[in-house]
Motif scaffolding. Structure first.
Motif, PDB file in Angstrom:
ATOM      1  N   SER B 192       0.714  -1.233  -0.072  1.00 39.09           N
ATOM      2  CA  SER B 192      -0.117   0.019   0.138  1.00 39.09           C
ATOM      3  C   SER B 192       0.837   1.249  -0.126  1.00 39.09           C
ATOM      4  CB  SER B 192      -1.020  -0.071   1.047  1.00 39.09           C
ATOM      5  OG  SER B 192      -0.476   0.109   2.306  1.00 39.09           O
ATOM      6  N   PRO B 193       2.033   1.323   0.631  1.00 30.26           N
ATOM      7  CA  PRO B 193       2.831   2.422   0.527  1.00 30.26           C
ATOM      8  C   PRO B 193       3.301   2.761  -0.845  1.00 30.26           C
ATOM      9  CG  PRO B 193       3.670   1.037   2.270  1.00 30.26           C
ATOM     10  CD  PRO B 193       2.820   0.334   1.506  1.00 30.26           C
ATOM     11  N   LEU B 194       3.645   1.595  -1.489  1.00 27.61           N
ATOM     12  CA  LEU B 194       3.745   1.781  -3.037  1.00 27.61           C
ATOM     13  C   LEU B 194       2.978   2.432  -3.807  1.00 27.61           C
ATOM     14  CD1 LEU B 194       6.466   1.202  -4.668  1.00 27.61           C
ATOM     15  CD2 LEU B 194       5.440  -1.064  -5.214  1.00 27.61           C
ATOM     16  N   SER B 195       1.602   1.867  -3.485  1.00 32.29           N
ATOM     17  CA  SER B 195       0.498   2.283  -4.335  1.00 32.29           C
ATOM     18  C   SER B 195       0.025   3.683  -3.956  1.00 32.29           C
ATOM     19  CB  SER B 195      -0.900   1.527  -3.727  1.00 32.29           C
ATOM     20  OG  SER B 195      -0.651   0.003  -3.971  1.00 32.29           O
ATOM     21  N   ARG B 196       0.266   4.177  -2.545  1.00 33.67           N
ATOM     22  CA  ARG B 196      -0.129   5.387  -2.377  1.00 33.67           C
ATOM     23  C   ARG B 196       1.051   6.413  -3.066  1.00 33.67           C
ATOM     24  NH1 ARG B 196      -0.920   3.789   2.790  1.00 33.67           N
ATOM     25  NH2 ARG B 196       1.102   4.237   3.584  1.00 33.67           N
ATOM     26  N   LEU B 197       2.368   5.906  -3.037  1.00 31.57           N
ATOM     27  CA  LEU B 197       3.240   6.543  -3.680  1.00 31.57           C
ATOM     28  C   LEU B 197       3.081   6.804  -5.273  1.00 31.57           C
ATOM     29  CD1 LEU B 197       6.044   8.011  -3.120  1.00 31.57           C
ATOM     30  CD2 LEU B 197       7.080   5.813  -3.808  1.00 31.57           C
ATOM     31  N   ALA B 198       2.776   5.809  -5.771  1.00 34.77           N
ATOM     32  CA  ALA B 198       2.291   5.518  -7.215  1.00 34.77           C
ATOM     33  C   ALA B 198       1.207   6.664  -7.625  1.00 34.77           C
ATOM     34  CB  ALA B 198       2.123   4.136  -7.703  1.00 34.77           C
ATOM     35  N   GLU B 215       4.525   9.638   1.868  1.00 38.63           N
ATOM     36  CA  GLU B 215       4.901   8.936   2.946  1.00 38.63           C
ATOM     37  C   GLU B 215       5.980   7.792   2.164  1.00 38.63           C
ATOM     38  OE1 GLU B 215       3.835   5.679   6.253  1.00 38.63           O
ATOM     39  OE2 GLU B 215       2.665   7.227   5.923  1.00 38.63           O
ATOM     40  N   THR B 216       7.308   7.348   2.353  1.00 41.82           N
ATOM     41  CA  THR B 216       7.776   6.424   1.490  1.00 41.82           C
ATOM     42  C   THR B 216       8.497   5.482   2.388  1.00 41.82           C
ATOM     43  OG1 THR B 216       8.880   8.369   0.211  1.00 41.82           O
ATOM     44  CG2 THR B 216       9.687   6.484  -0.085  1.00 41.82           C
ATOM     45  N   PRO B 217       8.362   3.952   1.910  1.00 36.75           N
ATOM     46  CA  PRO B 217       8.633   3.022   2.680  1.00 36.75           C
ATOM     47  C   PRO B 217      10.485   3.030   2.682  1.00 36.75           C
ATOM     48  CG  PRO B 217       7.624   2.143   0.883  1.00 36.75           C
ATOM     49  CD  PRO B 217       7.283   3.760   1.022  1.00 36.75           C
ATOM     50  N   THR B 218      11.174   2.551   3.499  1.00 40.10           N
ATOM     51  CA  THR B 218      12.417   2.531   3.360  1.00 40.10           C
ATOM     52  C   THR B 218      12.952   2.126   2.013  1.00 40.10           C
ATOM     53  OG1 THR B 218      12.116   1.474   5.477  1.00 40.10           O
ATOM     54  CG2 THR B 218      14.089   2.592   5.452  1.00 40.10           C
ATOM     55  N   LEU B 223      14.573   5.043  -4.735  1.00 36.14           N
ATOM     56  CA  LEU B 223      14.160   5.340  -5.989  1.00 36.14           C
ATOM     57  C   LEU B 223      13.442   7.045  -5.933  1.00 36.14           C
ATOM     58  CD1 LEU B 223      12.711   4.391  -8.564  1.00 36.14           C
ATOM     59  CD2 LEU B 223      10.656   3.753  -7.061  1.00 36.14           C
ATOM     60  N   VAL B 224      12.711   7.199  -4.626  1.00 39.39           N
ATOM     61  CA  VAL B 224      12.036   8.254  -4.509  1.00 39.39           C
ATOM     62  C   VAL B 224      13.023   9.538  -4.448  1.00 39.39           C
ATOM     63  CG1 VAL B 224      10.677   9.734  -3.307  1.00 39.39           C
ATOM     64  CG2 VAL B 224      10.030   7.290  -3.372  1.00 39.39           C
TER      65      VAL B 224
END
Lengths: 340, 460
Positions: B192-198, B215-218, B223-224
């Motif tokens: 879900s963090p990936l989806s939120r980021l995308a 918000e970015t997972p470690t 990448l971010v």
């Protein structure tokens, strides 16, 4: 095995020849094809209404042979006689036939509705439940207290030896399968069985082959008391036999199941299956129950509830058929009942 | 990327791998449950058989030197309590059958002394589980060996086994389904963090060059970080381009204006007609260059700003008024009257004021340029939504075949050879309109000859 069983049965009736003996044989020609041969221990008079009712629905011809339970065993176990249905009150012998692989498996909607205790391996199917009762001569017991349990019976016999001497009847368990079954179950169920047999033996108890003879003797006054009589026969006779009392003991009542099985030798197992279905549904035909006097299997009543002790189908019944056990039992019984 | 084959879904990979693990565990569970439960069931049957045989063996006694046995009722009835299995037994004393079934085989094998020995064998067309129990007996001081064999068919065992199989299957399937459902949820949750980021990156549109702050997972931080660095460089490059354009416009226009002023001054001082003629041609060329440079820069500016639209709330009436006041000197030269027709209520559009001013100025400039002297231009604001900023002239209008291609870059009408133009004016208008989610409408003036050009903008 054959020899062993033969020895067993020869000890039952040493005089019997190898070929099994029929007491009666009757044919009921049907309008349709097929022929159902029944070997049964039930009297023709008792079973005839069932045959007629069955033929009203299924048009097969029926041969109805009557033999003692021991003869039924000889016919099926030793001689491989060809019968389509074996009906017997000797649950132990029927169990042995099924256990030793001489019965066919059968199942249908009707047998599925039978309570679990009324069938075994889908090979033996009970269609009556018949309690063992005490039959008394009413006139003689006007002055005596009616015994309600075995201890009371022993006390009564001890207190009045002069009245009962030679006027007590019971099965000769050496010849009667049902008598042997009731006696062995009694020996299992109560400590007082052997004491009672001793007392009965001292009073010169008369031995009978069959329930109906005992009931006749009580009705005529030759006997004051008959022990372990088939309740179904006794009740059926109550109407036309005045002066007879039927007593169910309140310590325990052995209930025998009359059972049917299809022998391996059956030529018409389908017709036999139809008859088993018909017998299993007897409870739905009160008029037939009334005519035959055979109490049908009712689901609730077969459970162990207090004094009613239905004899359980299963390998336990093989114990008293063990030749050594039977030998021991009969020797003890004979030495107790015959003291002269 | 295309070398790597079809796109791979991380979630699907996660779910498939977790489901595979769950399936493996389910199967392992199924088999271990069966093995354990059936082992336990068999052990139970063995125990009952051994108890039965032992109780028979205990009932062997000697009576006046004769070995006898009184089989206890319970010895065989206990075997009938749980199932309807066939039961056979045999009592052997020193190899001679005392009672029971003479042909019942005796289980054979190694065992520790006086322990029950079990075997499974075929007998009387059935499979039997059998036990033999031995016991020593002394008869008239002679040792005798008593063996008791009890055998039972495995009907009850088969029934229990089938129940166990059913239960194990049900539990295994339930476990698998639950584990798969949970792993789907877990995958969804983990991603879900990936989806939120995308989603955050996708939602911002192509013109948003702010750094990604979702918000970015470690695991995604590099990448971010890379993406943000890239955005920063792009943003800087774009800013430099814009600065360059502004600078260039300034640098080109200012000298040209100086040249023109000087040329005009000289024109006034020249007396020879051919000199004046040459100077007029020079002024005209300077005008053309100035205009072309201006429009090229405008166009570049529009393209650039469209990519990074910075909108604010604008009153379109102000836009029109502003454009008219800027261009009325030019119109006055040709005696062209400009009428402004505004609605009563104030309108609002969301847009980039610089771009919109540019577009409106281009439309009005076109109208003045192609209007004959002493005519009238009507500037109208038609409330929408969408609202229309409409300029209608009484000029030569558009040739019908030109209308579709006029907004293309460097495309000019077939009837305008005598007028200076770059072919960029309507292109700028169209690009601005599209950048604001609006459109450019070109048509004939319904009130007499001439053309109507409208900038259509979403309004509220």
């Amino acid at each position: 095995m054959r020899l062993a069983c033969l020895a067993l049965l020869l000890s039952v009736a040493a005089s019997l020849a190898l070929a099994f003996e029929l007491e009666e044989s009757r044919s009921y020609p049907g309008t349709g094809p097929g022929h159902l041969r029944i070997l049964s221990t039930a009297d023709v008079d008792v079973f005839e209404p069932i045959i007629h009712a069955f033929q009203a629905r299924h048009a097969v011809s029926i041969t109805y042979d009557v033999a003692s339970s021991a003869q039924v065993m000889i016919a099926l176990y030793d001689e491989g006689a060809e019968y389509d249905l074996a009906i017997s009150s000797a649950m132990d012998l029927q169990t042995k036939l099924a256990n030793d692989g001489l019965a066919q498996t059968y199942s249908s909607d009707a047998t599925a509705l039978l309570p679990p205790w009324a069938k075994w391996r889908d090979q033996i199917f009970a269609f009556t439940q018949e309690p063992a009762v005490l039959v008394l001569n009413a006139a003689a017991f006007e002055a005596l207290a009616v015994p309600t349990n075995r201890e009371g019976l022993i006390a009564l016999l001890r207190d009045h030896p002069e009245a009962f001497d030679g006027r007590i009847g019971t099965y000769d368990v050496r010849v009667s399968g049902a008598g042997y079954l009731f006696a062995t179950q009694d020996s299992r169920n109560t400590e007082s069985f052997w004491r009672m047999t001793e007392v009965m033996g001292r009073l010169n108890t008369q031995l009978f082959c069959c329930s109906s003879d005992m009931i006749d003797a009580v009705a005529s006054g030759r006997l004051l008391l008959a022990y372990n009589v088939l309740g179904s026969y006794a009740r059926a006779r109550l109407a036309d036999t005045p002066g007879v009392l039927v007593v169910e003991m309140d310590d325990f009542v052995s209930v025998m199941l009359r059972t049917a099985l299809i022998p391996q030798t059956a030529k018409a197992p389908e017709a036999a299956g139809l008859m088993i279905d018909f017998l299993a549904n007897m409870r739905l035909r009160p008029e037939l129950v009334a005519q035959t006097g055979l109490p049908p299997v009712v689901s609730a009543s077969g459970e162990d509830k207090g004094v009613i002790r239905p004899i359980r189908l299963g390998p336990g019944l093989l114990v008293f058929l063990d030749r050594m056990r039977r030998d021991t039992f009969l020797r003890s019984w004979v030495s107790s009942i015959k003291q002269d | 990327m295309s070398r790597a084959g079809p796109p791979v879904s991380i979630r699907r990979r996660l779910v498939v791998q977790l489901a595979l693990v769950a399936a493996l565990l389910s199967v392992a569970f199924f088999f271990s449950l069966r093995v354990v439960a059936e082992g336990a069931t068999e052990a139970t049957q063995d125990n009952i058989l051994a108890a039965s045989a032992t109780s028979i063996a205990d009932a062997v006694y000697t009576d006046a030197g004769v070995v006898r046995v009184e089989i206890p009722y319970s010895a065989l009835s206990m075997l009938g309590t749980v199932s309807e299995d066939r039961v056979f037994y045999r009592v052997i004393v020193n190899g001679e059958t005392l009672t029971g079934y003479d042909d019942l085989p005796v289980p054979e094998g190694r065992r520790s002394r006086n322990q029950p020995l079990f075997a499974t064998y075929g007998y009387r067309d059935d499979t039997f589980r059998a036990v033999v129990v031995s016991r020593a007996l002394s008869v008239a001081n002679q040792p005798r060996r008593v063996q008791v064999v009890v055998a039972q068919t495995r009907l009850g065992l088969a029934a229990i086994s089938s129940r166990i199989t059913t239960t194990a299957t049900a539990i295994g399937v339930a476990f698998f389904l639950t584990a798969t459902a949970l792993s789907t949820l877990a995958a969804q949750n983990a991603l879900s963090p990936l989806s939120r980021l995308a989603e955050a990156v996708a939602r911002r549109g192509p013109k948003d060059l702010r750094p990604v702050t979702a918000e970015t997972p470690t695991e995604l931080a590099p990448l971010v970080g890379g993406l943000n660095g890239f955005i920063a460089r792009l943003s800087a490059a774009l800013t430099r381009s814009e600065d360059l354009i502004v600078e260039a416009a300034h640098r080109v226009r200012t000298p040209l204006a100086t040249v023109r002023t000087q040329a005009e001054v000289m024109h006034l001082q020249m007396e020879k007609p051919h000199n004046r003629q040459a100077l007029r041609q020079m002024i005209r060329a300077v005008d053309e260059s100035s205009r072309s440079a201006g429009q090229l820069l405008d166009h570049a500016m529009v393209t650039l700003r469209s990519d990074q639209l910075e909108t604010e709330e604008i009153d379109p009436g102000d836009l029109l008024r502003d454009a008219i006041s800027r261009l009325s000197p030019t119109a006055d030269l040709k005696d062209i009257a400009i009428t402004l027709d505004l609605p009563q209520e104030a309108l609002r559009v969301q847009g980039d004021p610089i771009l919109l001013q540019n577009a409106v100025r281009n439309i009005l400039d076109n109208a003045i340029k192609y209007s004959p002297a002493d005519t009238e231009i009507t500037v109208r604001l038609v409330p929408g939504p969408p609202c229309r900023l409409q300029v209608c002239d009484q000029g030569r209008g558009f040739a019908a075949e030109d209308i579709a291609r006029l907004p293309d870059r460097f495309s000019r009408g077939t009837n305008v050879d005598d007028v200076i133009g770059s072919g960029l004016g309507l292109t700028i208008v169209r690009d601005v309109a599209q950048a604001h989610g609006g459109a450019l409408e070109i048509g004939a003036n319904p009130e007499g000859g001439g053309a109507c050009v409208s900038l259509v903008l979403p309004s509220y």
